[in-house]
Motif scaffolding. Structure first.
Motif, PDB file in Angstrom:
ATOM      1  N   ASN B  56       0.717  -1.339  -0.041  1.00 39.64           N
ATOM      2  CA  ASN B  56       0.062  -0.047  -0.061  1.00 39.64           C
ATOM      3  C   ASN B  56       0.913   1.452  -0.178  1.00 39.64           C
ATOM      4  N   PRO B  57       0.419   2.337  -0.879  1.00 43.70           N
ATOM      5  CA  PRO B  57       1.088   3.551  -0.744  1.00 43.70           C
ATOM      6  C   PRO B  57       0.924   4.608   0.366  1.00 43.70           C
ATOM      7  N   GLN B 106      -0.312   9.487   2.448  1.00 41.91           N
ATOM      8  CA  GLN B 106      -0.219   8.632   1.242  1.00 41.91           C
ATOM      9  C   GLN B 106       1.001   8.912   0.233  1.00 41.91           C
ATOM     10  N   ASP B 108       3.667   9.337  -2.977  1.00 39.08           N
ATOM     11  CA  ASP B 108       3.762   8.775  -4.480  1.00 39.08           C
ATOM     12  C   ASP B 108       4.871   7.804  -4.547  1.00 39.08           C
ATOM     13  N   LYS B 109       4.503   6.699  -4.952  1.00 37.48           N
ATOM     14  CA  LYS B 109       5.416   5.324  -4.735  1.00 37.48           C
ATOM     15  C   LYS B 109       6.670   5.900  -5.755  1.00 37.48           C
ATOM     16  N   ARG B 210      -3.742  -3.974  -8.885  1.00 40.76           N
ATOM     17  CA  ARG B 210      -3.636  -2.433  -9.196  1.00 40.76           C
ATOM     18  C   ARG B 210      -4.685  -2.152 -10.375  1.00 40.76           C
ATOM     19  N   GLU B 305      -6.911   4.290  -3.188  1.00 37.23           N
ATOM     20  CA  GLU B 305      -5.769   5.259  -2.998  1.00 37.23           C
ATOM     21  C   GLU B 305      -4.978   5.330  -4.245  1.00 37.23           C
ATOM     22  N   GLU B 307      -1.676   5.964  -6.408  1.00 37.72           N
ATOM     23  CA  GLU B 307      -0.345   5.435  -6.196  1.00 37.72           C
ATOM     24  C   GLU B 307       0.666   6.439  -6.459  1.00 37.72           C
ATOM     25  N   THR B 313      -1.934   4.083 -12.072  1.00 35.90           N
ATOM     26  CA  THR B 313      -2.795   3.196 -11.196  1.00 35.90           C
ATOM     27  C   THR B 313      -3.286   3.516  -9.912  1.00 35.90           C
ATOM     28  N   TYR B 315      -4.634   1.991  -5.795  1.00 34.25           N
ATOM     29  CA  TYR B 315      -4.341   0.733  -5.029  1.00 34.25           C
ATOM     30  C   TYR B 315      -5.845   0.820  -4.444  1.00 34.25           C
ATOM     31  N   ASN B 317      -7.507  -0.517  -1.370  1.00 34.95           N
ATOM     32  CA  ASN B 317      -7.155  -0.990  -0.129  1.00 34.95           C
ATOM     33  C   ASN B 317      -8.230  -1.945   0.402  1.00 34.95           C
TER      34      ASN B 317
END
Lengths: 496, 626
Positions: B56-57, B106, B108-109, B210, B305, B307, B313, B315, B317
């Motif tokens: 999870n991001p 949250q 940003d990956k 995703r 959520e 990403e 994409t 997520y 949850n």
């Protein structure tokens, strides 16, 4: 260091080893493996199954000591939670001693009193409350005590405590739900569970509180105690109740130097009847020690009787008793001439609910000299009818009503049984530690309600709940964080 | 012969501290040990960025937010990266009192990994080696052989391999080896170290599919905005500064149709048809678990959520799954707002090996192999924060040990990291471990606001002189000054003050009251009130100091009351003991002695928490040894 902290293997004869009997049961706990006792057992223990009785022999130096029945209870599912073996032997005390000595030579030690149960408690096989129940079962002299013991061990009271435990876990869970999982379960639902489980907890504790307030003396092993000045007639009364001549009756003052006690059976209950030493100011050391011990019975006796000879009444003789209350005051020598005259002079007695008037063997009399007495609601035959007028000066808390006055020895038994039945019918909790804890928990909950009205800060509520928890632990056994989490995970869908 | 040659030939390949694994645990371990100016290496898989967020991001959460701040207070890096990559802030439990409030962001990956990579790159003490490890030999020093055949040596080695040990992925009937999607798995632990104990049961975790952001209908979902008032994690960041744009999350629900599809395909679910034997966490169930374990429920929350700011994409949850791809695609479209959703990457479950953490000491060092440390998911924990916290503990202690200095152990009464490490080394895990605030005995005290009060002393014990150390010394000074002012400053019931109280809705002013008494009044918010009063007095304090002082004063009474109750237990628990003496003591049963020898407890508290230790032993130790 107490032996109890030494958790090596122990053995004891659980059936009593001081008189011959057909069978005796030896219990062994805490061996590391069956091999430890193999040298004394004929059967190969490596292959025996759990909880099956095997016929085998006790053998030492290739000599058979006894033919026995052996059962193996593997830990942790045994009574103590440890590796256990039970051996049924023949019940001759000599035989038991010889076998026990064999096991001592193998390194087992004689168990201390209550040590098996102590281990069960320590290994979380029982809660302290259950152990107390067991103690009641083994030691009470009344069916009521027996029933409550069973109740605390595994019955009604145990269930109540289990309920208390599970409601408490639910209450704690709701707090954890609100803190850690409100995204999963929702705030509203969390508060709802919190409110409901708190209400339920309050109800349950309220109910337990009702059962643990009021004076219950000692309902499990109740006693009737006789108090009074020397030679007031306590021993006569004692013997009347006993219907034999156990206590030495003599007209010389101060015969019963220490207390004397016997057990009598009234209804379904065994009462210990205690003839305490007479009270008088004494220079004699032994005697004043006896008097001190007599006074100790005031605190623990179930039925307290003060015996007064109105012909020998001096106020200062009752100084010792003034601050106590009695179930019954007995005036003796009612068969003597001028009884009423002496009786009416008496004032400022200790508190009491009832009065009994009795003479030695002769019928109570004389008839009609004291005044009207109303309808015949007394226990036991009144022979001959005795009438008493207002008792004005006698009782410090106002006059005694006619229906509180009884005549004749037999009434004592009935009055005692009546009190016992009244008290036990409410099914009170009699284990003192439980009564104390329940009162504390009740107190804590009342205080918690105040905090709840003040704040919705869940961390504060949770911290206050933890304080209640320490007492609930003492009543119902420990609640671990994992118990709370398990309750949450099994009842709520957690994990967004 | 071989390794001597290597050592002489290639001194460059020797590290003071070598970390195997570049996730959150690995990064913290590397970062803190580099702050001692040691030569640190991170060996990580090719194609996987440093500190990636494969599940999870988000960073933080209840209890976890405290951990991130604890890491930050000790000089770690997670809070800093999280702030810089945060696209949404939330204060959890905002309405339930300051003590249980936690921060979650949250992230940003891509930005998160980018920021992590950049920090590592700029750190001259850290070298990153991107190659799989073939084997590790412990021979005077550690020899780490890479797949290319090259050998690295090190004095201390920290293993932070996450789910990569014997990792196996499941998506329906498909199985492949790997620690996560698109990555190879590492070899098994027993191949790396024959002396390291692995738990007999493997653990399992899962992740949801995703979803292509362009196929989501957000209008059918409830939006959740970013909270402007939530404070950043990192000490040197302006509390309310935002580094990048903020976005919304969305809330939607599964339908009974969703659950019907899942229930109809039970035999195709790897966790229900026996294909996966490993144990998953109860607190993070897959949607299959939810469908079968709660048959009465016909709907579950799904949080959508983003990403990243430009990620394609989202997520979802709440619906982690290892069902076959076509079933995933089918049930996704029964969720409100996802009727036309397309899956970009399918969900999967991963099974992996876990170290028996009861074989580690309180610094997370192996008892069997000195100088070898384990941290993160390989220890059976879940969560980036838990991993990072362990990485920090292992990293700083490996560094201290390398320098021949005393170790630093966090007390469980003062930090969640302390709670976690002690739980890990005292009890064998039977499911993945996550921090819950319930695991702490001291929840009222282990808060976010007072993280420096709790941990500044530990940071000081590291003996470092960085900016953070000046900051903390300064913070604690200000804290003490303001705390004293709180008691000494009095309001007198003059006409002027009475009017002032009335104006501010402070309640009555009958007799003299102190500033402390004022802010503790139950109808007032202690932080806002103290803020106002400090300004009124013309005093200047750090906002964090005011906040911490106000909340500390508010809870003081309750914390003391709770402490009184636990004080005895705590004092006893803190007592140090020599386990070597216990295992030779004839008064302790054999079974207990074996357990003591296995766990090697260092304090009475730890002895108490060992599973299966008999109370008789505890009573004996308490009465005779301490």
């Amino acid at each position: 260091m107490s032996e109890l902290f030494n958790d090596g293997p122990i053995i004891a004869c659980s059936t009593g080893d001081d008189a011959p009997s057909a069978i005796a049961v030896l219990r062994i706990s805490g061996i590391s493996s069956l091999q430890q006792i193999q040298p004394l057992i004929k059967k190969k223990l490596g292959s025996i199954g759990p909880r099956i009785a095997y016929l085998t022999e006790i053998i030492e130096d290739s000599k058979t000591l006894d033919e026995v029945l052996l059962t193996y209870y593997p830990g942790p599912k045994s009574y103590t939670g440890e590796e256990m073996v039970e051996i049924s032997t023949h019940g001759n005390p000599l035989n038991i001693q010889r076998i026990l000595r064999g096991f001592y030579r193998l390194g087992l030690r004689a168990a201390g009193p209550g040590e098996f149960t102590y281990r069960a408690l320590k290994n979380n096989k029982m809660t302290l409350s259950q152990v107390e129940g067991l103690d009641l079962i083994l030691n009470s002299s009344s069916y009521f005590g027996l029933d409550q013991g069973l109740g605390a061990l595994n019955g009604e009271l145990f269930k109540k405590y289990q309920d208390l435990r599970s409601i408490f876990i639910r209450l704690k869970s709701s707090i954890e739900l609100l803190i850690d999982f409100s995204e999963d379960v929702g705030e509203e639902q969390g508060w709802e569970i919190f409110q409901n489980s708190f209400l339920e907890l309050t109800r349950l504790v309220e109910n337990l509180k009702q059962r643990s307030t009021g004076n219950i003396s000692d309902l499990s092993s109740p006693s009737i105690a006789l108090f009074g000045k020397t030679n007031a007639g306590k021993s006569t009364l004692f013997n009347k109740l006993l219907r034999d001549e156990r206590s030495i009756v003599s007209s010389e003052e101060g015969t019963t130097r220490d207390y004397v006690s016997e057990v009598i059976s009234l209804g379904e209950t065994n009462f210990r009847i205690v003839d305490t030493a007479g009270v008088r100011s004494s220079e004699n050391e032994i005697e004043s020690e006896g008097i001190k011990r007599s006074l100790a019975w005031i605190d623990k006796a179930f039925y307290k009787i003060l015996v007064i000879n109105p012909f020998d009444f001096k106020e200062k003789n009752f100084d010792d008793f003034k601050n106590y209350s009695f179930d019954l005051i007995v005036f003796t020598h009612a068969d003597k001439k001028d009884f009423i005259k002496s009786f009416q002079k008496i004032s400022d007695l200790p508190e009491t609910g009832r009065i009994l008037i009795a003479g030695a063997d002769a019928p109570i009399g004389p008839k009609g000299t004291i005044g009207p007495i109303g309808p015949d609601f007394k226990n036991g035959p009144i022979e001959p009818e005795l009438l008493i007028g207002p008792m004005g000066p006698v009782i410090k808390n106002g006059p005694i009503e006619p229906d509180q006055i009884y005549y004749g020895w037999d009434s004592i038994e009935n009055l005692t049984i009546r009190k016992y039945t009244e008290l036990t019918s409410k099914n009170p909790i009699i284990i003192e530690r439980h009564r104390h804890l329940i009162a504390q928990i009740h107190d804590d909950i009342t205080k918690f309600q105040v905090v709840m009205d003040e704040t919705r800060d869940i961390a504060i509520l949770s911290s206050e709940i933890n304080i209640i928890e320490t007492r609930i632990f003492e009543l119902v056994g420990i609640v671990k964080p994992d118990d709370i989490l398990t309750s949450i995970f099994s009842n709520f869908c957690i994990g967004k | 012969m071989f390794h001597v040659e290597q050592k002489n030939m290639n001194y460059k390949n020797h590290f003071d501290i070598l970390i195997i694994g570049g996730g959150h645990a690995g990064l913290e371990a590397a970062w803190i040990s580099s702050s001692f100016k040691l030569k640190v290496g991170i060996v990580t898989m090719p194609n996987v960025p440093i500190a990636s967020t494969p599940c999870n991001p988000a960073v933080g959460g209840v209890g976890k937010g405290q951990v991130v701040r604890e890491i930050d207070a000790l000089g770690g890096v997670m809070g800093k990266i999280a702030d810089m990559s945060a696209i949404q802030y939330r204060t959890l439990n905002e309405s339930k009192g300051y003590a249980v409030q936690s921060t979650r962001v949250q992230v940003d990956k891509d930005l998160y990994a980018e920021n992590a990579e950049k920090l590592v790159e700029e750190n001259k003490y850290i070298t990153v080696i991107r190659e799989p490890v073939k084997k590790i030999i412990d021979d005077e020093m550690f020899h780490v052989e890479l797949s290319s055949g090259e050998v690295l040596t090190s004095d201390k080695t920290i293993v932070t391999t996450g789910t990569f040990l014997n990792g196996k992925l499941h998506t329906g009937e498909e199985q492949e080896l790997g620690g996560r999607v698109d990555s190879l798995s590492s070899v098994g632990l027993e191949d790396l170290f024959s002396k390291i104990k692995v738990l007999p049961l493997r653990f399992k975790t899962g992740t949801p599919p995703r979803i292509n952001i362009n196929t989501v209908d957000f209008t059918k979902m409830d939006p959740q905005e970013s909270d402007e008032a939530t404070h950043n994690f990192h000490w040197s960041h302006e509390p309310k500064k935002r580094f990048v744009d903020q976005v919304k999350c969305y809330l939607t629900r599964t339908t009974s149709e969703t659950l019907d599809i899942i229930r109809d395909n039970k035999e195709r679910s790897p966790i229900f048809n026996g294909q996966i034997k490993a144990i998953g966490p109860r607190y993070c169930p897959s949607i299959e678990d939810k469908a079968f374990r709660y048959p009465d429920r016909d709907s579950h929350h799904v949080f959508i959520e983003p990403e990243g700011l430009s990620a394609q994409t989202v997520y979802p949850n709440g619906i982690s799954t290892s069902l076959p791809r076509e079933i995933q695609s089918k049930f996704i479209q029964t969720i409100k707002g996802l009727e036309k959703a397309e899956i970009s990457v399918h969900g999967y479950a991963v099974e992996y090996d876990v170290v028996d953490t009861t074989d580690l000491d309180l610094t997370l060092q192996s008892k069997a192999v000195s100088g070898l440390y384990f941290a993160g998911q390989v220890n059976g924990t879940s969560g980036y924060e838990e991993a990072a916290g362990q990485g920090l503990v292992a990293g700083m202690n490996a560094a201290l040990s390398f320098l021949g200095r005393d170790r630093v152990i966090l007390d469980r009464f003062e930090s969640y990291i302390g709670v976690m490490v002690e739980d890990l080394v005292s009890q064998q895990r039977d499911e993945p471990y996550r921090l819950f605030t319930a695991r702490s005995e001291n929840r009222l005290y282990i808060r976010e606001d007072n993280v420096l009060n709790r941990l500044a002393a530990y940071r000081k014990a590291l003996g470092l002189k960085h900016n953070i150390d000046n900051f903390q010394a300064n913070f604690m000074n200000e804290f003490n000054v303001l705390m004293n002012l709180l008691s000494s400053y009095q309001y007198q019931p003059t006409m002027k003050e009475k009017l002032y109280f009335e104006k501010n809705n402070y309640g009555p002013l009958g007799t003299n009251i102190s500033l402390k008494e004022l802010i503790k009044r139950s109808h007032l918010d202690p932080v806002k009130t103290l803020m106002t009063e400090v300004t009124q007095l013309g005093a200047v304090f750090l906002p964090g100091v005011i906040r911490s002082v106000a909340i500390t004063a508010k809870y003081e009474g309750y914390v003391n009351r709770a402490n009184q109750e636990t004080e005895k237990q705590r004092r006893l628990g803190k007592k140090q003991l020599k386990w070597e003496r216990l295992i030779n003591n004839k008064n302790i049963s054999n079974e207990c002695r074996q357990r003591i020898e296995a766990i090697r407890p260092e304090s009475f508290g730890q002895l108490q928490r060992i599973e299966g230790i008999r109370p008789a032993t505890l009573a004996f130790v308490a009465g005779n040894i301490l």
